[in-house]
Write a protein that holds these residues in place. Structure first.
Motif: not given
Length: 567
Positions: A54-61
């Protein structure tokens, strides 16, 4: 290494914005971060499995996402013209003035577009229709592949001319809303946390603001203050207007990330020019899962008056329940055409028939049906029209095959409906027939096929009374329905109910044949004003003396038929 699936609670099949947003997230993750990513729908929520949590998905965008260049230089309000709106010009300048490597392709697309307009075309004012065609053609020849995604999703050039995908309005316009400009106006605050041309509000942290928007958009987590900006047709509940809030009037509110990811998802539905499989092999635009003739049937608020100008098209959003990768998704998106018999279906009922014949062999279990209907003044809204469930049993597919007998007759009804002088009642009878077909194609039961026959019979009776529909000086009127195959009787048999047995007995009354013609015609000649020939071809006969069936008591009508036939 893949993490546990992420439940993207902000991505649901309804409204259309949330559905397209889900596809946008999946496409971008698979193309820019993890090509092995998988996605599917579970309990009306989009599921994503990849190397991201979840956190790395947010960071990617927030930190890595590279936007697809979305510009529309063929539109007068695209920001490329001096006399266009100031907000549009500011949006284009906001991209040009950045030095971010993430926007390098975007800046290149804007530069090429300026060159196409001023150097190769000499256009510096709002283009005419012919100039738009020139711009579109030059963009297709000179834009890089990344920019071509937007062009392919917006329009198709066919033998019929320039045709636009209804999902993206008319050439990336929805009334006065220009999609490419609105994309940039939502993209920049999504990446920076600051609105174009404004300074950060006192006491706010831009990074916290953009992250809050993003988490709320994809995970439905936290609390985000929505921006007041046009949302267009994609989210009927967010367009604002009268009675949209506790007061008298509400503004149009949007989460900037919602609009950005929605447009990125819409790029998966690129159109193509498909050739009709017919003797007249002309090409027409075929957009995935799109019916260019909206069927005002099969949903609770349907009305015959919505046929035509008020109902622009339909979109059937596919839902699947097994994990697939992006290549699989792109493949079945490319197959998303309503093939009905040997031709391309064009209406909502055609799509229902195509789905009934396809079953779930592609892994699609449901479709969320949308209609682009004039509901907000003169603006269109992507109105949810209910859920359509794909069938897995062979009986449904076999029963649905009998509907091919209606093709020519239905096409003539549609031709009359598209005419400028279509009678007001035609929309009502067409809605009843299409509604019965759509209902039948879901469960596919015998009683549902009987309902189709009843609706067809009522429509035939109405046509027999409408000279505008029945007669046409160019031979394009609605002729009597030709003889149906015996398969109708087999598939409509509901375990020999009394009503079915009686109907079958009446239908079996055959004509008395002379040497060259009927001495006494089939019972159909007594039920409606037609003359049936020995080759089973029927023609309207408004002066028929055999037609005696009225809207009165069935027993009295049957006695009248008997009296006429024994004379």
């Amino acid at each position: 290494m893949s993490h546990e699936p992420i439940e993207l609670r902000g991505c649901t099949p309804e409204p259309l914005m949330a559905y397209l947003k889900a596809l946008g997230i999946f496409r971008l993750v698979a193309e820019q971060k993890d090509k092995e990513a998988r996605a599917w729908w579970h309990n009306d929520t989009f599921m994503l499995r990849s190397t991201l949590d979840r956190d790395s998905l947010v960071e990617f965008f927030l930190e890595e996402y590279r936007p697809t260049p979305i510009v529309s230089p063929w539109n007068g309000g695209s920001g490329f013209y001096a006399k266009g709106s100031r907000a549009a010009r500011e949006a284009i300048s906001a991209i040009k003035d950045t030095s971010s490597d993430r926007l390098k392709d975007y800046r290149r697309a804007i530069e090429l577009s300026h060159r196409i307009l001023k150097v190769t075309s000499g256009i510096d004012e709002k283009p005419s229709d012919s100039e738009k065609l020139t711009i579109l053609a030059k963009c297709r020849n000179q834009w890089p592949d990344l920019s071509m995604r937007w062009l392919d999703a917006v329009y198709v050039l066919s033998s019929a001319g320039r045709e636009f995908m209804p999902l993206l309005g008319t050439g990336a316009n929805d009334g006065n809303l220009e999609f490419s400009v609105n994309f940039i106006r939502n993209l920049m605050p999504s990446l920076t946390g600051v609105e174009i041309g404004k300074k950060p509000a006192r006491g706010t942290d831009p990074d916290e603001r953009r992250e809050g928007w993003l988490r709320f958009s994809i995970l439905n987590h936290g609390d985000a203050v929505l921006a007041e900006r046009a949302v267009g047709q994609f989210h009927p509940g967010g367009v604002g207007g009268a009675n949209a809030t506790t007061g008298f009037q509400a503004g149009s509110l949007i989460n900037p990330w919602d609009f950005v990811l929605m447009i990125e998802g819409a790029l998966l539905f690129a159109g193509a020019a498909a050739r009709r499989l017919s003797s007249q092999a002309s090409s027409k635009a075929v957009f995935p899962f799109t019916a260019v003739d909206g069927s005002a049937a099969g949903y609770g608020t349907s009305a015959g008056s919505e046929y035509g100008r008020k109902f622009k098209a339909e979109f059937w959003a596919p839902l699947w329940d097994r994990p697939i990768n992006l290549a699989e998704l792109v493949h079945f998106m490319s197959e998303g055409r309503a093939q009905v018999g040997r031709g391309q279906g064009t209406s909502g009922s055609d799509f229902a028939r195509a789905v009934a014949g396809l079953g779930i062999e592609r892994g699609i279990t449901q479709f969320q049906r949308y209609g682009f209907i004039e509901r907000n003044g003169q603006s269109d809204l992507a109105t949810p029209l209910g859920r359509f469930y794909a069938q897995s049993d062979k009986d449904t597919t076999e029963r649905a095959s009998v509907l091919f007998d209606l093709d020519i007759w239905m096409q003539r009804l549609w031709n009359q409906m598209r005419g400028n002088n279509a009678p007001s009642g035609l929309g009502t009878v067409l809605r009843q027939v299409e509604g019965a077909i759509i209902e039948f194609c879901q469960p596919g039961h015998a009683r549902d096929l009987q309902d189709v026959l009843i609706a067809v019979g009522r429509a035939e009776r109405w046509v027999s009374r409408s000279s505008l529909t029945r007669d046409n000086d160019k031979g394009r009127g609605v002729r009597p329905l030709d003889d149906l195959s015996s398969e109708w009787a087999r598939h409509a048999d509901d375990a020999n109910s009394a009503e079915f047995r009686l109907a079958l007995a009446l239908a079996s009354i055959v004509p008395e044949t002379g040497e060259k013609e009927y001495k006494v015609g089939p019972i159909r000649d007594n039920l409606e004003p037609v003359e049936t020939h020995p080759d089973k071809r029927a023609e309207w006969d408004t002066d028929s003396t055999s037609f005696v069936w009225t809207a009165g008591d069935p027993l009295a009508n049957m006695l009248a038929v008997l009296g006429r036939r024994v004379r």
